[in-house]
Design an enzyme around this catalytic site. Structure first.
Site, PDB file in Angstrom:
ATOM      1  N   GLN A 102       2.338  -3.325   2.395  1.00 53.33           N
ATOM      2  CA  GLN A 102       3.748  -3.697   2.202  1.00 53.33           C
ATOM      3  C   GLN A 102       4.531  -2.495   1.691  1.00 53.33           C
ATOM      4  OE1 GLN A 102       3.925  -7.817   0.094  1.00 53.33           O
ATOM      5  NE2 GLN A 102       1.916  -6.966  -0.340  1.00 53.33           N
ATOM      6  N   HIS A 120       6.524  -3.439   6.085  1.00 54.07           N
ATOM      7  CA  HIS A 120       7.900  -3.357   5.567  1.00 54.07           C
ATOM      8  C   HIS A 120       8.575  -2.039   5.950  1.00 54.07           C
ATOM      9  CE1 HIS A 120       7.009  -6.592   2.267  1.00 54.07           C
ATOM     10  NE2 HIS A 120       7.152  -7.098   3.464  1.00 54.07           N
ATOM     11  N   CYS A 131      21.816   2.377  18.356  1.00 52.54           N
ATOM     12  CA  CYS A 131      20.901   2.444  19.519  1.00 52.54           C
ATOM     13  C   CYS A 131      19.442   2.187  19.145  1.00 52.54           C
ATOM     14  CB  CYS A 131      21.050   3.788  20.228  1.00 52.54           C
ATOM     15  SG  CYS A 131      20.341   5.192  19.305  1.00 52.54           S
ATOM     16  N   CYS A 148      22.897   9.557  13.848  1.00 48.85           N
ATOM     17  CA  CYS A 148      21.939   9.591  14.957  1.00 48.85           C
ATOM     18  C   CYS A 148      22.180  10.811  15.850  1.00 48.85           C
ATOM     19  CB  CYS A 148      22.070   8.302  15.761  1.00 48.85           C
ATOM     20  SG  CYS A 148      21.028   8.242  17.217  1.00 48.85           S
ATOM     21  N   SER A 190       1.799  -8.861  -5.970  1.00 50.69           N
ATOM     22  CA  SER A 190       2.041 -10.064  -6.771  1.00 50.69           C
ATOM     23  C   SER A 190       1.957 -11.325  -5.915  1.00 50.69           C
ATOM     24  CB  SER A 190       3.407  -9.967  -7.459  1.00 50.69           C
ATOM     25  OG  SER A 190       4.407  -9.701  -6.500  1.00 50.69           O
TER      26      SER A 190
HETATM   27  P1  OAD Z   1       5.060  -6.205  -7.042  1.00 53.12           P
HETATM   28  O1  OAD Z   1       5.745  -5.242  -7.924  1.00 53.12           O
HETATM   29  O2  OAD Z   1       5.662  -7.560  -6.870  1.00 53.12           O
HETATM   30  O3  OAD Z   1       3.569  -6.438  -7.545  1.00 53.12           O
HETATM   31  C1  OAD Z   1       2.727  -5.367  -7.885  1.00 53.12           C
HETATM   32  C2  OAD Z   1       1.385  -5.954  -8.293  1.00 53.12           C
HETATM   33  O4  OAD Z   1       0.497  -4.883  -8.532  1.00 53.12           O
HETATM   34  C3  OAD Z   1       1.430  -6.792  -9.562  1.00 53.12           C
HETATM   35  O5  OAD Z   1       0.739  -8.025  -9.309  1.00 53.12           O
HETATM   36  C4  OAD Z   1       0.663  -5.948 -10.597  1.00 53.12           C
HETATM   37  O6  OAD Z   1      -0.092  -6.746 -11.503  1.00 53.12           O
HETATM   38  C5  OAD Z   1      -0.261  -5.144  -9.707  1.00 53.12           C
HETATM   39  N1  OAD Z   1      -0.632  -3.822 -10.228  1.00 53.12           N
HETATM   40  C6  OAD Z   1       0.139  -2.936 -10.917  1.00 53.12           C
HETATM   41  N2  OAD Z   1      -0.533  -1.801 -11.166  1.00 53.12           N
HETATM   42  C7  OAD Z   1      -1.777  -1.969 -10.619  1.00 53.12           C
HETATM   43  C8  OAD Z   1      -2.942  -1.139 -10.538  1.00 53.12           C
HETATM   44  N3  OAD Z   1      -2.962   0.089 -11.057  1.00 53.12           N
HETATM   45  N4  OAD Z   1      -4.029  -1.640  -9.893  1.00 53.12           N
HETATM   46  C9  OAD Z   1      -4.021  -2.896  -9.375  1.00 53.12           C
HETATM   47  N5  OAD Z   1      -2.955  -3.712  -9.429  1.00 53.12           N
HETATM   48  C10 OAD Z   1      -1.843  -3.258 -10.036  1.00 53.12           C
HETATM   49  O7  OAD Z   1       4.858  -5.496  -5.618  1.00 53.12           O
HETATM   50  P2  OAD Z   1       4.491  -6.133  -4.208  1.00 53.12           P
HETATM   51  O8  OAD Z   1       3.655  -7.337  -4.359  1.00 53.12           O
HETATM   52  O9  OAD Z   1       3.967  -5.027  -3.372  1.00 53.12           O
HETATM   53  O10 OAD Z   1       9.432  -5.683  -0.197  1.00 53.12           O
HETATM   54  O11 OAD Z   1       5.921  -6.537  -3.684  1.00 53.12           O
HETATM   55  C11 OAD Z   1       6.029  -7.097  -2.409  1.00 53.12           C
HETATM   56  C12 OAD Z   1       7.352  -6.719  -1.796  1.00 53.12           C
HETATM   57  O12 OAD Z   1       8.410  -7.081  -2.695  1.00 53.12           O
HETATM   58  C13 OAD Z   1       7.578  -5.239  -1.596  1.00 53.12           C
HETATM   59  O13 OAD Z   1       6.947  -4.722  -0.430  1.00 53.12           O
HETATM   60  C14 OAD Z   1       9.064  -5.166  -1.471  1.00 53.12           C
HETATM   61  C15 OAD Z   1       9.486  -6.116  -2.583  1.00 53.12           C
HETATM   62  O14 OAD Z   1      10.622  -6.852  -2.349  1.00 53.12           O
HETATM   63  C16 OAD Z   1      10.444  -5.115   0.480  1.00 53.12           C
HETATM   64  O15 OAD Z   1      11.073  -4.175   0.032  1.00 53.12           O
HETATM   65  C17 OAD Z   1      10.706  -5.734   1.803  1.00 53.12           C
END
Ligand code: OAD
Length: 244
Positions: A102, A120, A131, A148, A190
């Site tokens: 992601q 993403h 375009c 562009c 998360s």
């Molecule tokens: P989050 O910030 O929601 O979650 C990050 C997760 O990583 C949390 O559950 C933390 O506990 C865990 N974490 C942090 N440090 C860590 C480590 N060193 N080792 C293991 N785990 C760790 O990020 P995402 O779940 O990636 O979308 O968020 C999903 C999407 O929300 C993103 O791609 C973005 C956002 O809106 C878009 O921009 C479309």
């Protein structure tokens, strides 16, 4: 407990030719990339709906580009960490390995992952709003507003914003992999943003052994076969080492 759990996942991977790994912001946290929802989370300081939406870009592209330029500047000097590198190692050991991320930071590619599916998008690619042509671009700072080269239209970051759909073809390829997967590992997410939040459930329904690795428990932890609490940069190298 963690060591036994890592051993279980390593054994499952070693006996399975088809493995899918899903990563989220947590895997890049140890490289210094802020996560989205943690205490240092990006969305804590900025209102996503003001910046990461097509409406925001239409209303004020300069502001949105300034925010992306700032993020690109923050991420550009950062290096992949041991967690990213361990997934490269794992990819070499598994016959049919799919990495779905992601993350838009591009660090899996820098680490050497062969073909991560960036659902993403990536902040290092720009897309013309007129375009749809795309351009690789790592300029920091970027010239605001970027235009562009083909049609002169406005370029936007080639990332998925709130309210936008993911690429259909990419998504159907991912679902195919999830349905065939024998093992799935979910790292540092998360699990609250769809559709990625449902990938583990899809894999599990298809019969895969699904393990989660996260620094803390998530709302999904109890849905999977195993939940390992630990840092990606510490657990993944250990896991990759144990997969023969
Ligand atoms: P989050 O910030 O929601 O979650 C990050 C997760 O990583 C949390 O559950 C933390 O506990 C865990 N974490 C942090 N440090 C860590 C480590 N060193 N080792 C293991 N785990 C760790 O990020 P995402 O779940 O990636 O979308 O968020 C999903 C999407 O929300 C993103 O791609 C973005 C956002 O809106 C878009 O921009 C479309």
């Amino acid at each position: 407990m963690t060591s036994r759990a890592i051993e279980l996942v390593a054994k499952a991977i070693a006996g399975s030719p088809k493995v899918v790994v899903l990563t989220g912001a947590g895997i890049s946290q140890e490289s210094g990339v802020p996560t989205f929802r943690g205490n240092d989370g990006l969305w804590k300081n900025f209102r996503a709906e003001e910046l990461a939406t097509p409406q925001a870009f239409e209303k004020d592209p300069v502001l949105v580009w300034k925010w992306y330029d700032w993020r690109r500047g923050l991420i550009k000097p950062l290096k992949p960490n041991a967690g990213h590198r361990a997934l490269v190692d794992l990819e070499r050991k598994v016959e049919d390995f799919t990495l779905v991320t992601q993350n838009v930071d591009g660090l899996h590619k820098v680490a050497g992952s062969r073909n991560p599916v960036e659902i993403h998008g990536t902040i290092w690619r720009l897309r013309c709003v007129e375009c749809s042509q795309t351009f690789e671009n790592r300029d920091v700072p970027i010239k605001i507003l970027p235009k562009c080269e083909s049609c002169g239209g406005l370029l936007r970051p080639d990332v998925v914003w709130f309210g936008e759909s993911l690429d259909e073809r990419m998504l159907s390829k991912v679902y195919g992999c999830l349905q065939r997967a024998q093992v799935m590992l979910i790292v540092g997410t998360s699990g609250v943003v769809q559709p990625a939040a449902s990938f583990g459930i899809v894999a599990k329904r298809g019969g895969a052994f699904v393990a989660e690795l996260n620094r803390s428990r998530t709302p999904q932890s109890s849905l999977f076969d195993l939940s390992i609490q630990g840092k990606a940069g510490e657990v993944l190298p250990e896991l990759a080492r144990r997969v023969k």
